[in-house]
Design a protein around this motif. Structure first.
Motif, short mmCIF file in Angstrom:
data_model
loop_
_atom_site.label_atom_id
_atom_site.label_comp_id
_atom_site.label_asym_id
_atom_site.label_seq_id
_atom_site.Cartn_x
_atom_site.Cartn_y
_atom_site.Cartn_z
N GLN A 32 -52.51 49.59 98.66
CA GLN A 32 -52.47 48.49 99.63
C GLN A 32 -53.47 48.70 100.75
O GLN A 32 -54.17 47.76 101.15
CB GLN A 32 -51.06 48.35 100.24
CG GLN A 32 -50.09 47.59 99.39
CD GLN A 32 -48.78 47.38 100.12
OE1 GLN A 32 -47.81 48.05 99.81
NE2 GLN A 32 -48.76 46.47 101.08
N LEU A 37 -54.23 44.60 101.27
CA LEU A 37 -53.02 43.81 101.04
C LEU A 37 -51.89 44.31 101.92
O LEU A 37 -51.58 45.49 101.92
CB LEU A 37 -52.59 43.87 99.57
CG LEU A 37 -53.47 43.13 98.58
CD1 LEU A 37 -53.05 43.44 97.15
CD2 LEU A 37 -53.39 41.63 98.83
N ASP A 39 -47.75 43.90 103.20
CA ASP A 39 -46.47 43.55 102.60
C ASP A 39 -46.25 42.04 102.64
O ASP A 39 -45.69 41.46 101.71
CB ASP A 39 -45.32 44.27 103.32
CG ASP A 39 -45.30 45.76 103.05
OD1 ASP A 39 -45.88 46.19 102.02
OD2 ASP A 39 -44.71 46.50 103.86
N LYS A 41 -48.62 39.63 102.58
CA LYS A 41 -49.46 38.99 101.57
C LYS A 41 -48.85 39.15 100.18
O LYS A 41 -48.88 38.22 99.38
CB LYS A 41 -50.87 39.58 101.58
CG LYS A 41 -51.73 39.11 102.72
CD LYS A 41 -53.13 39.70 102.59
CE LYS A 41 -54.01 39.32 103.75
NZ LYS A 41 -55.35 39.93 103.64
N ILE A 42 -48.31 40.32 99.92
CA ILE A 42 -47.68 40.56 98.62
C ILE A 42 -46.44 39.70 98.47
O ILE A 42 -46.20 39.11 97.41
CB ILE A 42 -47.37 42.06 98.44
CG1 ILE A 42 -48.68 42.84 98.30
CG2 ILE A 42 -46.47 42.29 97.23
CD1 ILE A 42 -48.54 44.34 98.30
N ALA A 45 -47.17 36.13 97.44
CA ALA A 45 -47.83 35.91 96.14
C ALA A 45 -46.87 35.29 95.14
O ALA A 45 -45.65 35.41 95.25
CB ALA A 45 -48.34 37.24 95.62
N MET A 47 -45.38 36.03 92.29
CA MET A 47 -45.16 37.22 91.47
C MET A 47 -44.77 36.87 90.04
O MET A 47 -45.08 37.63 89.13
CB MET A 47 -44.10 38.13 92.12
CG MET A 47 -44.58 38.79 93.40
SD MET A 47 -46.18 39.63 93.24
CE MET A 47 -45.73 41.02 92.24
#
Length: 128
Positions: A32, A37, A39, A41-42, A45, A47
């Motif tokens: 990350q 990236l 947390d 932004k993740i 996403a 997923m």
């Protein structure tokens, strides 16, 4: 034929599982930091799309390995996996140089790919 299908499913699951460990508890924070990236932004996403596509790509790689590891031995599988790893390491290395990506990110990503490809080759070679 049945063992080939089992081998493809097993290595797909192994590849996804290794990825979850590699980019999660093992090297997730370092990855990350290198990619930028967060947390947040993740979490934002899609997923489902990312994991579904990643699974499909792992499945395609497993099928390719099935054709490449053709003599049905774990040793041949290691050879095929190692050669595939070197091939992709060189290709990604060229991209990383031009993109000015960090060596750390390169090693994280190619480490995952190399370990996955070698395991794919071993498992398929063993199960054939």
């Amino acid at each position: 034929m049945v063992m080939d299908i089992v081998a493809v499913i097993v290595v797909t699951v192994v590849g996804m599982g290794l990825g979850a460990l590699w980019y999660g508890p093992l090297l997730g924070k370092a990855w990350q930091a290198e990619t930028g990236l967060t947390d947040e932004k993740i979490a934002d996403a899609n997923m489902g799309l990312i994991m579904g596509t990643a699974t499909l790509l792992e499945l395609i790689a497993a099928i390719i390995f099935l054709f490449m590891a053709d003599d049905g031995s774990a040793f041949n599988g290691v050879q095929v996996g190692a050669l595939a790893s070197m091939f992709f390491a060189i290709g990604l290395g060229i991209n990383y140089l031009f993109e000015r990506q960090s060596m750390k990110l390169y090693l994280i990503n190619i480490g995952y790919m190399s370990l996955t490809f070698i395991l794919m080759g071993v498992i398929i070679g063993f199960l054939r």
